[in-house]
Design a protein around this motif. Structure first.
Motif, mmCIF file in Angstrom:
data_model
loop_
_atom_site.group_PDB
_atom_site.id
_atom_site.type_symbol
_atom_site.label_atom_id
_atom_site.label_comp_id
_atom_site.label_asym_id
_atom_site.label_seq_id
_atom_site.Cartn_x
_atom_site.Cartn_y
_atom_site.Cartn_z
ATOM 1 N N MET A 54 8.655 79.210 48.129
ATOM 2 C CA MET A 54 9.644 78.271 47.616
ATOM 3 C C MET A 54 10.297 77.521 48.780
ATOM 4 N N PRO A 55 10.526 76.250 48.589
ATOM 5 C CA PRO A 55 11.250 75.509 49.617
ATOM 6 C C PRO A 55 12.708 75.961 49.660
ATOM 7 N N ASP A 56 13.385 75.665 50.772
ATOM 8 C CA ASP A 56 14.800 76.043 50.829
ATOM 9 C C ASP A 56 15.618 75.142 49.905
ATOM 10 N N GLN A 57 16.874 75.545 49.663
ATOM 11 C CA GLN A 57 17.713 74.845 48.676
ATOM 12 C C GLN A 57 17.837 73.367 48.997
ATOM 13 N N GLN A 58 18.056 73.020 50.260
ATOM 14 C CA GLN A 58 18.225 71.614 50.598
ATOM 15 C C GLN A 58 16.961 70.824 50.253
ATOM 16 N N ALA A 59 15.785 71.372 50.568
ATOM 17 C CA ALA A 59 14.532 70.668 50.279
ATOM 18 C C ALA A 59 14.288 70.584 48.775
ATOM 19 N N VAL A 60 14.656 71.615 48.060
ATOM 20 C CA VAL A 60 14.428 71.657 46.617
ATOM 21 C C VAL A 60 15.105 70.492 45.918
ATOM 22 N N PHE A 61 16.336 70.245 46.248
ATOM 23 C CA PHE A 61 17.115 69.292 45.486
ATOM 24 C C PHE A 61 17.074 67.880 46.057
ATOM 25 N N HIS A 62 16.262 67.705 47.072
ATOM 26 C CA HIS A 62 16.042 66.362 47.594
ATOM 27 C C HIS A 62 14.650 65.866 47.219
ATOM 28 N N LEU A 63 13.985 66.572 46.326
ATOM 29 C CA LEU A 63 12.659 66.142 45.890
ATOM 30 C C LEU A 63 12.765 64.769 45.234
ATOM 31 N N ARG A 64 11.944 63.853 45.682
ATOM 32 C CA ARG A 64 11.985 62.497 45.142
ATOM 33 C C ARG A 64 10.836 62.251 44.185
ATOM 34 N N ASP A 65 9.928 63.176 44.115
ATOM 35 C CA ASP A 65 8.759 63.032 43.268
ATOM 36 C C ASP A 65 8.994 63.770 41.946
ATOM 37 N N GLU A 66 8.832 63.077 40.845
ATOM 38 C CA GLU A 66 9.098 63.662 39.533
ATOM 39 C C GLU A 66 8.227 64.881 39.262
ATOM 40 N N VAL A 67 6.951 64.802 39.620
ATOM 41 C CA VAL A 67 6.046 65.916 39.350
ATOM 42 C C VAL A 67 6.514 67.178 40.061
ATOM 43 N N ASP A 68 6.873 67.056 41.336
ATOM 44 C CA ASP A 68 7.341 68.225 42.093
ATOM 45 C C ASP A 68 8.670 68.749 41.547
ATOM 46 N N PHE A 69 9.585 67.844 41.248
ATOM 47 C CA PHE A 69 10.898 68.212 40.726
ATOM 48 C C PHE A 69 10.757 68.972 39.407
ATOM 49 N N VAL A 70 10.004 68.395 38.486
ATOM 50 C CA VAL A 70 9.820 69.017 37.169
ATOM 51 C C VAL A 70 9.049 70.327 37.307
ATOM 52 N N SER A 71 8.048 70.342 38.166
ATOM 53 C CA SER A 71 7.283 71.568 38.370
ATOM 54 C C SER A 71 8.179 72.699 38.873
ATOM 55 N N LEU A 72 9.047 72.377 39.809
ATOM 56 C CA LEU A 72 9.944 73.386 40.374
ATOM 57 C C LEU A 72 10.927 73.919 39.343
ATOM 58 N N LEU A 73 11.469 73.039 38.512
ATOM 59 C CA LEU A 73 12.529 73.436 37.581
ATOM 60 C C LEU A 73 12.061 73.673 36.147
ATOM 61 N N SER A 74 10.778 73.486 35.877
ATOM 62 C CA SER A 74 10.301 73.588 34.496
ATOM 63 C C SER A 74 10.390 74.999 33.922
ATOM 64 N N GLY A 75 10.390 76.019 34.759
ATOM 65 C CA GLY A 75 10.459 77.391 34.275
ATOM 66 C C GLY A 75 11.868 77.931 34.127
ATOM 67 N N ILE A 76 12.862 77.127 34.443
ATOM 68 C CA ILE A 76 14.245 77.598 34.335
ATOM 69 C C ILE A 76 14.573 77.915 32.878
ATOM 70 N N TYR A 77 14.152 77.042 31.975
ATOM 71 C CA TYR A 77 14.260 77.298 30.535
ATOM 72 C C TYR A 77 12.846 77.593 30.037
ATOM 73 N N GLU A 78 12.644 78.796 29.540
ATOM 74 C CA GLU A 78 11.339 79.344 29.171
ATOM 75 C C GLU A 78 10.470 78.372 28.366
ATOM 76 N N HIS A 79 9.309 78.055 28.915
ATOM 77 C CA HIS A 79 8.324 77.193 28.238
ATOM 78 C C HIS A 79 8.960 75.919 27.695
ATOM 79 N N SER A 80 9.935 75.371 28.408
ATOM 80 C CA SER A 80 10.656 74.182 27.942
ATOM 81 C C SER A 80 10.843 73.193 29.085
#
Length: 173
Positions: free
Chosen positions: A1-27
């Motif tokens: 996993m990238p560090d917190q600063q790198a995580v939330f500076h993602l500018r690419d939608e695919v990477d951003f959604v991929s990283l956070l897509s599992g926060i809410y189960e299968h949603s």
């Protein structure tokens, strides 16, 4: 996993959604909507996990009851059939194992299957509890405490438990 600063500076939608897509189960729709709202938030907003958690919570809370029901139904039963056949997400597997649900005896497993079915028949969605730090006994007590609830009360409680789970998952990033 990238560090917190790198995580939330993602500018690419695919990477951003991929990283956070599992926060809410299968949603992944929650992360997708958060991405679409990025421009509504000030620069640096996504540097703060608490703000991200609140933004994701707001997305869910402002969604339709039908979307919320689909979100609830996306969760697996605790110590249920999905766990028995290895179909849990990594996050769910870890959370359930932390509560000892992966070490149920045959009698405990049969009991969980029975109460899961009773709960699901009554409410139309699985029993959801943020089990991080809980024991099997506390989970069983949760079933006993919550099963007598009416649908409106239990629906709200289940959504609140989903938010707790999401908070734990965000913190684990």
């Amino acid at each position: 996993m990238p560090d917190q600063q790198a995580v939330f500076h993602l500018r690419d939608e695919v990477d951003f959604v991929s990283l956070l897509s599992g926060i809410y189960e299968h949603s992944p729709w929650v992360a997708e909507q958060l991405w679409r709202q990025k421009s509504e938030h000030p620069i640096g907003y996504f540097d703060d996990i608490a703000k991200i958690q609140q933004a994701m919570r707001d997305i869910v809370d402002q969604s339709s009851d039908e979307q919320k029901l689909m979100l609830l139904r996306a969760h697996p039963d605790l110590a249920g059939k999905a766990a028995a056949v290895g179909e849990l997400t990594d996050a769910s597997k870890s959370e359930q194992a932390g509560a000892g649900l992966d070490q149920c005896t045959d009698i405990e497993l049969a009991h969980f299957l029975q109460i899961n079915d009773q709960y699901r028949q009554k409410f139309g969605f699985p029993f959801i509890m943020a089990v991080k730090g809980a024991t099997k006994e506390q989970i069983l007590a949760g079933f006993e405490e919550r099963t007598p609830n009416d649908l409106e009360t239990e629906f709200a409680r289940a959504i609140n438990e989903v938010h707790k789970i999401a908070g734990f998952r965000l913190a684990d990033l």
